[in-house]
Design a protein around this motif. Structure first.
Motif, mmCIF file in Angstrom:
data_model
loop_
_atom_site.group_PDB
_atom_site.id
_atom_site.type_symbol
_atom_site.label_atom_id
_atom_site.label_comp_id
_atom_site.label_asym_id
_atom_site.label_seq_id
_atom_site.Cartn_x
_atom_site.Cartn_y
_atom_site.Cartn_z
ATOM 1 N N MET A 125 0.491 -1.363 0.249
ATOM 2 C CA MET A 125 0.118 -0.060 -0.012
ATOM 3 C C MET A 125 0.874 1.423 -0.219
ATOM 4 O O MET A 125 1.958 1.492 0.334
ATOM 5 C CB MET A 125 -0.728 0.543 1.108
ATOM 6 C CG MET A 125 -0.322 -0.264 2.773
ATOM 7 S SD MET A 125 -1.786 -0.435 3.791
ATOM 8 C CE MET A 125 -1.907 -1.568 3.523
ATOM 9 N N THR A 126 0.022 2.380 -0.321
ATOM 10 C CA THR A 126 0.880 3.593 -0.620
ATOM 11 C C THR A 126 0.303 4.775 -0.455
ATOM 12 O O THR A 126 -1.255 4.405 -0.882
ATOM 13 C CB THR A 126 1.184 3.554 -1.648
ATOM 14 O OG1 THR A 126 2.751 2.833 -2.439
ATOM 15 C CG2 THR A 126 2.122 5.489 -1.693
ATOM 16 N N PHE A 127 -0.237 5.399 0.934
ATOM 17 C CA PHE A 127 -0.278 6.726 1.957
ATOM 18 C C PHE A 127 -0.113 7.932 0.895
ATOM 19 O O PHE A 127 1.510 7.780 1.061
ATOM 20 C CB PHE A 127 0.320 6.507 2.906
ATOM 21 C CG PHE A 127 -0.787 5.144 3.275
ATOM 22 C CD1 PHE A 127 -2.099 6.005 4.478
ATOM 23 C CD2 PHE A 127 -0.483 4.708 3.481
ATOM 24 C CE1 PHE A 127 -2.650 5.436 5.152
ATOM 25 C CE2 PHE A 127 -0.987 3.983 4.863
ATOM 26 C CZ PHE A 127 -2.461 3.985 5.436
ATOM 27 N N TYR A 128 -0.768 8.998 0.475
ATOM 28 C CA TYR A 128 -0.090 9.458 -0.065
ATOM 29 C C TYR A 128 -1.393 10.731 0.045
ATOM 30 O O TYR A 128 -2.068 11.399 0.656
ATOM 31 C CB TYR A 128 -0.122 9.357 -1.711
ATOM 32 C CG TYR A 128 -1.830 9.106 -2.433
ATOM 33 C CD1 TYR A 128 -2.670 9.852 -2.975
ATOM 34 C CD2 TYR A 128 -2.058 7.675 -2.578
ATOM 35 C CE1 TYR A 128 -3.401 10.385 -3.483
ATOM 36 C CE2 TYR A 128 -3.323 7.642 -2.870
ATOM 37 C CZ TYR A 128 -3.574 8.379 -4.282
ATOM 38 O OH TYR A 128 -5.062 8.201 -4.237
ATOM 39 N N SER A 129 -0.655 12.019 0.388
ATOM 40 C CA SER A 129 -1.214 13.726 -0.355
ATOM 41 C C SER A 129 -1.965 13.659 -1.442
ATOM 42 O O SER A 129 -1.621 13.612 -1.825
ATOM 43 C CB SER A 129 -0.051 14.753 1.487
ATOM 44 O OG SER A 129 0.786 14.647 -0.003
ATOM 45 N N GLU A 130 -2.759 14.672 -0.834
ATOM 46 C CA GLU A 130 -3.797 14.866 -2.047
ATOM 47 C C GLU A 130 -2.618 15.660 -3.580
ATOM 48 O O GLU A 130 -2.845 15.790 -4.241
ATOM 49 C CB GLU A 130 -4.979 16.074 -1.885
ATOM 50 C CG GLU A 130 -5.557 16.312 -2.885
ATOM 51 C CD GLU A 130 -7.417 17.317 -2.557
ATOM 52 O OE1 GLU A 130 -8.516 16.488 -3.356
ATOM 53 O OE2 GLU A 130 -7.164 17.211 -1.312
ATOM 54 N N ASP A 131 -2.022 16.009 -3.062
ATOM 55 C CA ASP A 131 -1.290 17.840 -4.010
ATOM 56 C C ASP A 131 0.535 16.996 -3.794
ATOM 57 O O ASP A 131 0.925 17.377 -4.484
ATOM 58 C CB ASP A 131 -0.268 18.221 -2.857
ATOM 59 C CG ASP A 131 0.233 17.973 -1.541
ATOM 60 O OD1 ASP A 131 0.878 17.389 -1.515
ATOM 61 O OD2 ASP A 131 0.593 19.028 -1.031
ATOM 62 N N GLY A 132 0.732 15.631 -3.561
ATOM 63 C CA GLY A 132 1.571 14.603 -4.081
ATOM 64 C C GLY A 132 3.045 15.125 -3.381
ATOM 65 O O GLY A 132 3.455 13.790 -4.033
ATOM 66 N N ARG A 133 3.026 15.627 -2.264
ATOM 67 C CA ARG A 133 4.298 15.915 -1.965
ATOM 68 C C ARG A 133 4.671 14.867 -0.950
ATOM 69 O O ARG A 133 5.532 14.994 -0.661
ATOM 70 C CB ARG A 133 4.038 17.129 -1.123
ATOM 71 C CG ARG A 133 4.066 18.424 -1.843
ATOM 72 C CD ARG A 133 3.881 19.472 -1.481
ATOM 73 N NE ARG A 133 5.274 19.849 -0.577
ATOM 74 C CZ ARG A 133 5.246 20.712 0.281
ATOM 75 N NH1 ARG A 133 4.622 21.210 1.100
ATOM 76 N NH2 ARG A 133 6.629 21.112 0.786
ATOM 77 N N ARG A 134 3.917 14.084 0.266
ATOM 78 C CA ARG A 134 4.229 13.302 1.276
ATOM 79 C C ARG A 134 3.703 12.239 0.185
ATOM 80 O O ARG A 134 2.365 11.548 -0.355
ATOM 81 C CB ARG A 134 4.162 13.433 1.767
ATOM 82 C CG ARG A 134 4.577 14.510 2.779
ATOM 83 C CD ARG A 134 3.880 14.459 3.993
ATOM 84 N NE ARG A 134 2.171 15.550 3.924
ATOM 85 C CZ ARG A 134 1.354 15.243 4.745
ATOM 86 N NH1 ARG A 134 1.710 14.958 6.241
ATOM 87 N NH2 ARG A 134 0.432 15.361 4.454
ATOM 88 N N GLN A 135 4.487 10.947 0.005
ATOM 89 C CA GLN A 135 4.319 9.018 0.431
ATOM 90 C C GLN A 135 4.635 8.430 1.058
ATOM 91 O O GLN A 135 5.533 9.249 1.975
ATOM 92 C CB GLN A 135 4.501 8.697 -0.901
ATOM 93 C CG GLN A 135 3.601 9.809 -2.511
ATOM 94 C CD GLN A 135 4.642 10.691 -2.505
ATOM 95 O OE1 GLN A 135 5.552 10.986 -1.823
ATOM 96 N NE2 GLN A 135 3.526 11.531 -3.096
ATOM 97 N N PHE A 136 3.926 7.476 1.357
ATOM 98 C CA PHE A 136 4.508 6.394 2.599
ATOM 99 C C PHE A 136 4.277 4.737 2.184
ATOM 100 O O PHE A 136 3.337 4.616 1.707
ATOM 101 C CB PHE A 136 3.698 6.855 4.600
ATOM 102 C CG PHE A 136 4.986 5.896 5.316
ATOM 103 C CD1 PHE A 136 5.489 4.589 5.044
ATOM 104 C CD2 PHE A 136 4.782 6.384 6.558
ATOM 105 C CE1 PHE A 136 6.156 4.075 6.018
ATOM 106 C CE2 PHE A 136 4.970 5.904 7.390
ATOM 107 C CZ PHE A 136 6.445 4.556 7.293
ATOM 108 N N ALA A 137 4.785 4.627 1.646
ATOM 109 C CA ALA A 137 5.049 3.059 0.976
ATOM 110 C C ALA A 137 4.802 1.948 1.927
ATOM 111 O O ALA A 137 6.536 1.755 2.596
ATOM 112 C CB ALA A 137 5.564 2.890 -0.500
ATOM 113 N N MET A 138 4.733 0.322 1.671
ATOM 114 C CA MET A 138 4.776 -0.506 2.710
ATOM 115 C C MET A 138 4.427 -1.393 2.316
ATOM 116 O O MET A 138 3.655 -1.299 0.873
ATOM 117 C CB MET A 138 3.961 0.333 3.667
ATOM 118 C CG MET A 138 4.369 0.994 5.084
ATOM 119 S SD MET A 138 2.954 0.927 6.451
ATOM 120 C CE MET A 138 2.214 2.538 5.876
ATOM 121 N N SER A 139 4.905 -2.788 2.689
ATOM 122 C CA SER A 139 5.143 -3.915 2.383
ATOM 123 C C SER A 139 4.718 -5.137 3.411
ATOM 124 O O SER A 139 6.035 -4.776 3.772
ATOM 125 C CB SER A 139 6.258 -4.602 0.306
ATOM 126 O OG SER A 139 5.694 -5.347 0.608
#
Length: 363
Positions: free
Chosen positions: A323-337
Motif C-alpha cells: 500500500m501507498t499512502f499519499y497526500s492530495e498535492d503529491g508532496r508526501r508518500q509512505f509506501a509499505m509492503s
C-alpha cells in the motif's frame, strides 16, 4: 520539476521514525516481515524494515530498499499508459472493446463486448466479471483465488484468464455501477499490446519506469519470473492450514492487473508524478481520479494532526499486501509492503497509525 515546497523560510515538518513504525507493524499477527519508506518532495525522510525475510524468524532482516510486489497498484500504471495512447490519438476512451479486440467477440470471451468501452474498463464499470475469484468478499473486494495458488509453473495467456470469467454472471449493465474486476485490466493490457506492437513490460518501461527513473521496477510476465534480489517471502495456507512459501507466485496470473515489482522509492516516484499531473493532461487524469458514487473511498486513516487528508492505493494477493499512502498535492508518500503467513483477508494492520507516527509525530 517538483512542485514548490513552500516559502524558503518555512521550517520542515517534524518526521517520526519509520523504523520504529515498521517494528510496531511487524508485531501484527500474520505478518512475517514489513518494509516501508516515507518521502517528502521526492526526498527520503526514512526507511525501515522489521520481522524477517522467511517464516519463523529465519532468513535474516529484509533490506529496507528491497523489491516487493505492488499488486494492484500496477493498474494505475497500466491505465496511465492507456490514457497516454488516448492523448496520442491511438484510441478513444469511448471506443468499444469489440472493435479494439475482435477476438473476444469471435471467441465469445466477453459478453456485450460491442457495448463495453475503454472508459468503463478503466473505471471498473464494464460489468465484466472478475476472473480472479469465484465471488467477491462482502465489502466488494476480490475474494479468495479461484485457481491453484501453488501452481507456480503453468504459463497462462491473458485470453486464458479472460475465458475463466466467461461463465460467471455479469456484475451490471455496461457503465451502470462500479464493480472491481481484474478482467478489465487484463483486457486493457491486451489493448496496449495490440495498438503498440510491443509487450506490456516494454511499454511500461519506456513510458513510465525509464522517464521517472524507477530503475528497480519491472513487470513480471511469465513463470519463473519473480522478485529479484534479497526480499521478504510471503506464505499462504494450504488445505491443511499450513503456511506454504508462495514467493514464486505464478507471474502469468498477474500481468496487467498486478504484475509490477517495485520499491518504496520507485512506487512513490510514480505516485508523486501521477498525483501532480505530470503524466496526463487534466481531462484524461480525471477519467481515473473522479470517484464514482458506488466506488469505495480511498481516504485513509492516517490523517488528523497532519492537517490534511491522506489517501491510499494498494493491493493484496497470496503472500503479501502492498500500500501507498499519499497526500492530495503529491508532496508526501509512505509506501509499505507486508509479507504474510496467512490469507491477506485475515490480517488487520493499522497502517494509518504508522503513517501518523511518521508524518504527524506527537510533540
Amino acid at each position: 520539476m517538483l512542485a514548490p515546497a513552500g516559502p524558503a523560510a518555512a521550517a520542515p515538518a517534524p518526521v517520526g521514525s519509520v523504523q520504529k513504525a515498521m517494528e510496531e507493524l511487524a508485531r501484527t499477527p500474520g505478518v512475517v516481515g514489513v518494509v516501508g519508506g516515507a518521502y517528502v518532495d521526492g526526498r527520503s525522510v526514512g526507511l525501515g524494515s522489521a520481522g524477517s525475510r522467511l517464516l519463523d524468524g529465519k532468513g535474516g532482516k529484509i533490506p529496507p530498499n528491497s523489491r516487493f510486489r505492488i499488486w494492484s497498484q500496477t493498474k494505475q500504471m497500466v491505465a496511465t499508459v492507456v490514457l497516454q495512447l488516448v492523448e496520442e490519438g491511438e484510441l478513444g476512451v469511448d471506443d468499444k472493446l469489440g472493435d479494439l479486440l475482435p477476438e473476444v467477440v469471435e471467441k465469445d470471451l466477453v459478453q456485450r463486448a460491442d457495448e463495453v468501452t475503454v472508459r468503463q474498463l478503466l473505471r471498473h464499470t464494464s460489468g465484466v466479471p472478475d476472473w480472479y475469484a469465484d465471488k467477491p468478499n462482502p465489502d466488494g473486494s476480490e475474494g479468495d483465488p479461484a485457481f491453484d495458488v501453488f501452481d507456480f509453473t503453468t504459463p497462462y495467456r491473458p485470453l486464458d484468464l479472460v475465458a475463466w470469467s466467461r461463465g460467471r454472471p455479469r456484475t451490471g449493465e455496461p457503465g451502470e455501477k462500479w464493480s472491481y474486476s481484474n478482467t478489465n485490466y487484463t483486457l486493457l493490457g491486451l489493448i496496449i499490446e495490440r495498438l503498440t506492437g510491443h509487450d506490456l513490460a516494454t511499454e511500461l518501461r519506456t513510458r513510465l519506469f525509464g522517464p521517472l527513473k524507477m530503475t528497480r521496477t519491472y513487470l513480471m510476465a511469465q513463470p519463473p519470473d519473480g522478485v529479484r534480489g534479497p526480499h521478504g517471502h510471503g506464505y499462504y495456507p494450504d488445505a491443511d492450514g499450513t503456511p506454504r512459501d508462495v514467493d514464486r507466485f505464478n507471474a502469468s496470473l498477474t500481468g496487467a492487473p498486478g504484475g509490477a515489482v517495485s520499491t518504496t522509492h520507485d512506487v512513490s516516484a510514480f505516485n508523486r508524478a501521477f498525483t501532480q499531473g505530470k503524466l496526463l493532461p487534466p481531462e484524461l487524469q480525471r477519467v481515473l481520479t473522479d470517484r464514482l458514487p458506488s466506488a469505495p473511498r480511498s481516504r485513509g486513516e492516517g490523517r488528523g494532526r497532519c492537517g490534511d487528508d491522506l489517501y491510499i492505493t494498494g493491493g493484496a494477493a497470496p503472500g503479501s499486501i502492498a500500500m501507498t499512502f499519499y497526500s492530495e498535492d503529491g508532496r508526501r508518500q509512505f509506501a509499505m509492503s507486508f509479507t504474510l503467513s496467512v490469507q491477506p483477508s485475515a490480517v488487520e494492520v493499522d497502517a494509518g497509525k504508522a503513517v501518523e507516527s511518521v508524518f504527524c509525530p506527537s510533540p
